[in-house]
Design an enzyme around this catalytic site. Structure first.
Site, short mmCIF file in Angstrom:
data_model
loop_
_atom_site.label_atom_id
_atom_site.label_comp_id
_atom_site.label_asym_id
_atom_site.label_seq_id
_atom_site.Cartn_x
_atom_site.Cartn_y
_atom_site.Cartn_z
N ARG A 101 0.81 -1.22 0.00
CA ARG A 101 0.00 0.00 0.00
C ARG A 101 0.84 1.27 0.00
O ARG A 101 0.46 2.26 -0.62
CB ARG A 101 -0.95 -0.01 1.20
CG ARG A 101 -2.00 -1.11 1.08
CD ARG A 101 -3.03 -1.04 2.17
NE ARG A 101 -4.03 -2.09 1.99
CZ ARG A 101 -5.08 -2.25 2.76
NH1 ARG A 101 -5.27 -1.45 3.79
NH2 ARG A 101 -5.94 -3.23 2.54
N ASP A 128 -15.34 9.01 8.63
CA ASP A 128 -14.25 8.10 8.32
C ASP A 128 -12.93 8.84 8.52
O ASP A 128 -12.87 10.08 8.43
CB ASP A 128 -14.33 7.58 6.88
CG ASP A 128 -13.55 6.28 6.69
OD1 ASP A 128 -14.15 5.20 6.82
OD2 ASP A 128 -12.32 6.36 6.45
#
Length: 291
Positions: free
Chosen positions: A42, A146
């Site tokens: 990632r 979030d």
């Protein structure tokens, strides 16, 4: 030679320790050794973007450039979600919880989708309730938060690939979505979007909202936290839940070790027990003082 030194971007053990400690301190996410490949994969995108050759360079960059921290967090956080994922939660909302509100003539209804990712969960909640609650009589609002700022931008737009349209029940998709001409996408209709308010929020940092909430969805989040972080967040959820309010978690999660303030009412669905006003006031002050 260590295989991590032979990768496109060499990563030392010190690099990995720095990155996982940084992730834990800012997000509460625990990254054990087995997650090293995921971290490498990632974050490699960020190294390419920044033209770095090694993870050591990236670690030094993080130490001196605070503006990179949101990009670091966005790259690491998991955003797997879907419309009406774990369908039984929405059935319970429709068949069990909503009738209670209607019977009690409860005018103010507040729902929080914590860790909402790209918005599918929040919009699924809105679709479930839109036809059940008369918005002329009830004040319904859904907060969706979030940590990841990038996924929130997607959520706010409410535009998704046509490939996922079949995951929305046909009676909802026909009423609450619209195809976008000359594209392979569809949009959530404005009346559903209007029920949802998206905000960036780190669960480890102070929460600006006061509540009370009637339902909190926090699904597939606790699996990334250690026990102490999990316990602290559950206690904070309880202070913001109304007595009898609901906490809904993911299918692979449990709060049994920290559930003194809750009763189990359904598959990964918990109801807040009645508490006295003095207790809640004292408990909230303790939590605020600990932040």
């Amino acid at each position: 030679m260590d295989k991590w030194q032979q990768q496109e971007f060499p990563m030392t053990l010190a690099d990995f320790d720095f990155l996982r400690n940084l992730a834990y301190s800012h997000t509460g996410i625990v990254l054990p050794e087995r997650k090293k490949q995921m971290v490498y994969s990632r974050l490699s995108r960020r190294l390419r973007t920044l033209s770095f050759k090694t993870f050591s360079q990236y670690c030094r960059y993080l130490e001196t450039n605070t503006q990179e921290l949101p990009e670091f967090i966005n790259a690491l956080t998991t955003n797997l979600t879907a419309f009406f994922r774990e369908k039984h939660h929405f059935v319970h909302l429709d068949k069990q919880i909503c009738p209670q509100w209607l019977a009690n003539k409860q005018k103010r209804i507040r729902i929080w989708s914590a860790a909402c990712s790209t918005g599918e969960e929040a919009y699924s909640i809105a679709m479930t309730l839109y036809g059940r609650i008369d918005l002329n009589l009830f004040d319904l609002k859904i907060l969706a938060t979030d940590l990841n700022t990038q996924v929130l931008e997607t959520a706010k737009k409410g535009i998704y690939s046509a490939e996922v349209l079949p995951t929305i029940p046909a009676n909802f998709s026909s009423k609450y979505t619209k195809p976008l001409p000359k594209t392979e996408h569809f949009s959530i209709k404005q009346r559903i979007k209007d029920l949802v308010h998206f905000k960036q929020l780190n669960l480890l940092q102070p929460w600006p909202m006061n509540g009370p909430f009637d339902v909190i969805f926090c699904r597939n989040v606790f699996i990334y936290f250690d026990s102490e972080t999990k316990k602290r967040i559950i206690k904070k959820f309880r202070t913001l839940l109304s007595d009898g309010g609901y906490l809904i978690i993911g299918h692979s999660e449990s709060i049994n070790d920290f559930a003194a303030d809750f009763e189990f009412v359904g598959q990964t669905i918990y109801r807040a027990k009645q508490r006295s006003a003095p207790f809640l006031s004292s408990h909230l002050q303790q939590l605020q003082g600990a932040e």
